[in-house]
Design a protein around this motif. Structure first.
Motif, PDB file in Angstrom:
ATOM      1  N   SER A  83      33.120  40.576  39.494  1.00  9.74           N
ATOM      2  CA  SER A  83      33.354  39.565  38.465  1.00  9.74           C
ATOM      3  C   SER A  83      32.122  39.513  37.568  1.00  9.74           C
ATOM      4  O   SER A  83      31.057  40.016  37.924  1.00  9.74           O
ATOM      5  N   THR A  84      32.252  38.890  36.412  1.00  6.22           N
ATOM      6  CA  THR A  84      31.092  38.753  35.526  1.00  6.22           C
ATOM      7  C   THR A  84      29.996  37.922  36.202  1.00  6.22           C
ATOM      8  O   THR A  84      28.815  38.196  36.032  1.00  6.22           O
TER       9      THR A  84
ATOM     10  N   VAL B 220      41.633  41.438  33.986  1.00 12.57           N
ATOM     11  CA  VAL B 220      42.671  41.166  34.973  1.00 12.57           C
ATOM     12  C   VAL B 220      43.090  39.731  34.702  1.00 12.57           C
ATOM     13  O   VAL B 220      42.366  38.792  35.031  1.00 12.57           O
ATOM     14  N   GLY B 221      44.209  39.584  34.030  1.00 12.26           N
ATOM     15  CA  GLY B 221      44.586  38.262  33.545  1.00 12.26           C
ATOM     16  C   GLY B 221      43.598  37.855  32.470  1.00 12.26           C
ATOM     17  O   GLY B 221      43.401  38.570  31.489  1.00 12.26           O
ATOM     18  N   THR B 222      42.927  36.739  32.684  1.00 14.33           N
ATOM     19  CA  THR B 222      41.930  36.287  31.707  1.00 14.33           C
ATOM     20  C   THR B 222      40.501  36.597  32.157  1.00 14.33           C
ATOM     21  O   THR B 222      39.549  36.235  31.476  1.00 14.33           O
TER      22      THR B 222
ATOM     23  N   MET C 255      40.173  41.453  46.026  1.00 12.46           N
ATOM     24  CA  MET C 255      39.512  42.261  45.001  1.00 12.46           C
ATOM     25  C   MET C 255      38.746  43.379  45.702  1.00 12.46           C
ATOM     26  O   MET C 255      38.010  43.154  46.648  1.00 12.46           O
ATOM     27  N   ASP C 256      38.912  44.575  45.210  1.00 10.29           N
ATOM     28  CA  ASP C 256      38.259  45.781  45.709  1.00 10.29           C
ATOM     29  C   ASP C 256      36.746  45.649  45.562  1.00 10.29           C
ATOM     30  O   ASP C 256      36.247  45.096  44.597  1.00 10.29           O
ATOM     31  N   ASP C 257      35.977  46.174  46.529  1.00 12.55           N
ATOM     32  CA  ASP C 257      34.510  46.112  46.484  1.00 12.55           C
ATOM     33  C   ASP C 257      33.915  46.909  45.333  1.00 12.55           C
ATOM     34  O   ASP C 257      32.751  46.744  44.996  1.00 12.55           O
ATOM     35  N   ASP C 258      34.701  47.823  44.731  1.00 12.77           N
ATOM     36  CA  ASP C 258      34.207  48.608  43.610  1.00 12.77           C
ATOM     37  C   ASP C 258      34.174  47.795  42.319  1.00 12.77           C
ATOM     38  O   ASP C 258      33.560  48.220  41.342  1.00 12.77           O
ATOM     39  N   TRP C 259      34.831  46.658  42.288  1.00 16.84           N
ATOM     40  CA  TRP C 259      34.931  45.844  41.078  1.00 16.84           C
ATOM     41  C   TRP C 259      34.213  44.518  41.278  1.00 16.84           C
ATOM     42  O   TRP C 259      34.282  43.906  42.338  1.00 16.84           O
TER      43      TRP C 259
END
Length: 169
Positions: free
Chosen positions: A7-8, A36-38, A1-5
């Motif tokens: 998770s909740t 991204v998916g769910t 996963m890119d550092d710009d994004w």
């Protein structure tokens, strides 16, 4: 996963709130996200905007102009501060002593007397008081017309690139 994004869960940890609160912000549209998916993903810069409210277009334009003034202040502090003092003295004579303009000019006088570091903090601050003071800035004539126009052209380009899709305030 890119550092710009994020998770909740990561976003919740940064803000010090529950993951469900982040999900609710996303569902209401207060915090832009993608799926991204769910799983939801939140751009780091979207989270930063939530933490530090965005400036209006005019406030940001003023900030850009005053960042340019900061450059002049760093090169010739005595000249720039004296120019501001002269403007304050001249403008105070043109306004009612009990008016809002004189109030801001008095605040600027206090900032200037606090020294270069205090002036620099107001010139580049994003807090409410700094934004208000910049709208009543005594630093007129510090930039040449050519410099001012160059800053405004740069700002326009920045605004089109970084704020596309946002409403101008």
């Amino acid at each position: 996963m890119d550092d710009d994004w994020l998770s909740t869960g990561s976003a919740a940890e940064i803000l010090g709130v529950s993951r469900q609160h982040i999900v609710d912000l996303c569902d209401r549209g207060d915090l832009p996200s993608i799926k991204v998916g769910t799983h939801r993903r939140i751009r780091r810069d979207s989270l930063a905007r939530l933490i530090a409210p965005q400036l209006t277009r005019n406030q940001e334009k003023s900030l850009w102009l005053h960042r340019a003034v900061l450059g002049a202040l760093m090169m010739e502090p005595a000249v720039v501060l004296q120019s501001a003092r002269d403007n304050i003295a001249r403008w105070k004579c043109a306004h009612r002593p009990d008016g809002k303009s004189v109030h801001y000019l008095d605040q600027w006088s206090a900032v200037i007397e606090g020294g270069v570091d205090q002036v620099a903090a107001v010139l580049t601050g994003t807090d409410e008081l700094s934004c208000e003071l910049r709208q009543n800035s005594p630093f007129a004539s510090v930039l040449t017309d050519e410099q001012r126009q160059q800053v405004l052209r740069s700002f326009q380009q920045h605004w089109r690139q970084d704020h596309s899709g946002e409403r101008a305030a």
